[in-house]
Design a protein around this motif. Structure first.
Motif, PDB file in Angstrom:
ATOM      1  N   PHE A 122       2.568   1.560  -3.418  1.00 18.16           N
ATOM      2  CA  PHE A 122       1.848   2.254  -4.466  1.00 18.16           C
ATOM      3  C   PHE A 122       1.441   3.786  -4.177  1.00 18.16           C
ATOM      4  O   PHE A 122       1.532   4.230  -5.053  1.00 18.16           O
ATOM      5  N   THR A 123       1.123   4.032  -2.999  1.00 21.10           N
ATOM      6  CA  THR A 123       1.119   5.529  -2.644  1.00 21.10           C
ATOM      7  C   THR A 123       2.130   6.219  -3.061  1.00 21.10           C
ATOM      8  O   THR A 123       2.072   7.432  -3.454  1.00 21.10           O
ATOM      9  N   ALA A 124       3.413   5.851  -2.642  1.00 23.28           N
ATOM     10  CA  ALA A 124       4.671   6.744  -3.044  1.00 23.28           C
ATOM     11  C   ALA A 124       4.560   6.644  -4.604  1.00 23.28           C
ATOM     12  O   ALA A 124       5.057   7.846  -5.173  1.00 23.28           O
ATOM     13  N   PHE A 131       0.744  -1.317   0.038  1.00 21.78           N
ATOM     14  CA  PHE A 131       0.017   0.067  -0.065  1.00 21.78           C
ATOM     15  C   PHE A 131       0.788   1.429   0.072  1.00 21.78           C
ATOM     16  O   PHE A 131       0.693   2.184  -0.800  1.00 21.78           O
ATOM     17  N   PHE A 132       1.804   1.173   0.870  1.00 25.51           N
ATOM     18  CA  PHE A 132       2.686   2.511   0.903  1.00 25.51           C
ATOM     19  C   PHE A 132       3.462   2.668  -0.245  1.00 25.51           C
ATOM     20  O   PHE A 132       3.897   3.654  -0.776  1.00 25.51           O
ATOM     21  N   LEU A 179       2.139   6.362  -6.812  1.00 29.11           N
ATOM     22  CA  LEU A 179       1.301   7.276  -7.506  1.00 29.11           C
ATOM     23  C   LEU A 179       1.501   8.572  -6.906  1.00 29.11           C
ATOM     24  O   LEU A 179       1.533   9.498  -8.049  1.00 29.11           O
ATOM     25  N   SER A 180       2.094   8.973  -6.150  1.00 28.22           N
ATOM     26  CA  SER A 180       2.589  10.554  -5.626  1.00 28.22           C
ATOM     27  C   SER A 180       3.639  10.932  -6.659  1.00 28.22           C
ATOM     28  O   SER A 180       3.582  12.083  -7.156  1.00 28.22           O
ATOM     29  N   ILE A 222      -9.579   1.660  -7.825  1.00 27.95           N
ATOM     30  CA  ILE A 222      -9.034   2.682  -7.042  1.00 27.95           C
ATOM     31  C   ILE A 222      -9.286   4.083  -7.472  1.00 27.95           C
ATOM     32  O   ILE A 222      -9.424   5.145  -6.513  1.00 27.95           O
ATOM     33  N   VAL A 249      -5.237   7.989 -11.976  1.00 30.26           N
ATOM     34  CA  VAL A 249      -5.189   6.634 -11.658  1.00 30.26           C
ATOM     35  C   VAL A 249      -5.255   5.767 -13.110  1.00 30.26           C
ATOM     36  O   VAL A 249      -4.474   4.833 -13.008  1.00 30.26           O
ATOM     37  N   LEU A 253     -10.508   6.906  -4.436  1.00 33.14           N
ATOM     38  CA  LEU A 253     -10.098   8.156  -4.517  1.00 33.14           C
ATOM     39  C   LEU A 253     -11.317   9.239  -4.378  1.00 33.14           C
ATOM     40  O   LEU A 253     -11.507  10.119  -3.657  1.00 33.14           O
TER      41      LEU A 253
END
Length: 258
Positions: free
Chosen positions: A15-17, A12-13, A19-20, A236, A211, A240
């Motif tokens: 993927f978040t990184a 999860f983290f 995507l950011s 996703i 996304v 969001l």
């Protein structure tokens, strides 16, 4: 089991990184020359015009169903005259933007994920890089910008047709004139209702485009990867949309309190 939970948190983290970083790269590339104006216009057409019939029909049915379901309850309390005000605030503030955004998440985000994912699998993106073309600017920046610009217009159209659908029910069941219905609609709406609802649609459009393009651009090799990219883009993007909507409501309430 502990390892499985830890792995999920790590994924999860990560993927978040990713995507950011993908979003940051978009903002860097979006304001650099050359600007792909022709491709941007083509993507605006694809996002807007091709989503038009579905959004229009959905908005119209929302107005019909909301009025048909709510009218009997208001009649019991003798408050049926409040129907235009209630429907207008409900559709403009919340129902219209969220429903239209979810429809576009299902149609647009999956399409972007599948389209760019197939280009990644067939090595078309690699070929663009070798030939000296910037595939990120041509494929990603134009599509994210198009969804960001077109979703507010689709929401406005959906809201308008939703209110018109509500008017048809009120005119049929309550013999309410067009002028009376829409005078009550506009009397009930204020800038505090319209402005936040419109601003968050830009964020919805940005999230859908981000996304969808991210899922396709980072697609793994193989046809199965294209399917997973399209599926993950829808899931996703929808998630969001709910998160952004919740944050927008909280921030709006804070401004109301001030």
């Amino acid at each position: 089991m502990i390892y499985s939970i830890q792995k999920r948190f790590e994924d999860f983290f990560l993927f978040t990184a990713e995507l950011s970083l993908f979003a940051m790269r978009y903002f860097r590339e979006a304001f650099r020359r050359p600007f792909e104006i022709n491709e941007l216009l083509r993507q605006c057409y694809n996002v807007g015009n091709r989503s038009l019939p579905l959004v229009a029909l959905t908005g119209f049915i929302i107005g019909l169903v909301l009025t048909l379901q709510t009218r009997p309850t208001l009649q019991e309390f003798g408050a049926v005259s409040w129907m235009p005000s209630m429907v207008s605030i409900s559709i403009v503030r919340e129902i219209g933007p969220v429903i239209v955004a979810l429809i576009c998440a299902g149609r647009v985000a999956s399409g972007l994920g599948a389209e760019i994912g197939s280009m990644r699998v067939t090595e078309q993106i690699d070929a663009m890089e070798v030939s000296g073309t910037n595939p990120f600017k041509y494929l990603v920046v134009t599509r994210i910008t198009a969804t960001t610009l077109m979703l507010p217009m689709l929401v406005i159209l959906g809201d308008t047709l939703g209110l018109y659908g509500s008017y048809i029910v009120e005119n049929t069941k309550g013999d309410v004139s067009f002028m009376l219905f829409f005078n009550q609609v506009f009397d009930a709406l204020e800038y505090q209702d319209i402005v936040p609802a419109t601003l968050k649609t830009f964020l919805f459009g940005f999230a859908i485009g981000l996304v969808g393009t991210f899922a396709g651009y980072t697609c793994k090799k193989g046809t199965a990867g294209v399917g997973r990219a399209a599926n993950s883009a829808v899931v996703i993007a929808s998630l969001l949309i709910f998160i952004i909507d919740f944050m927008a409501v909280v921030i709006t309430d804070l401004f109301y309190e001030l």
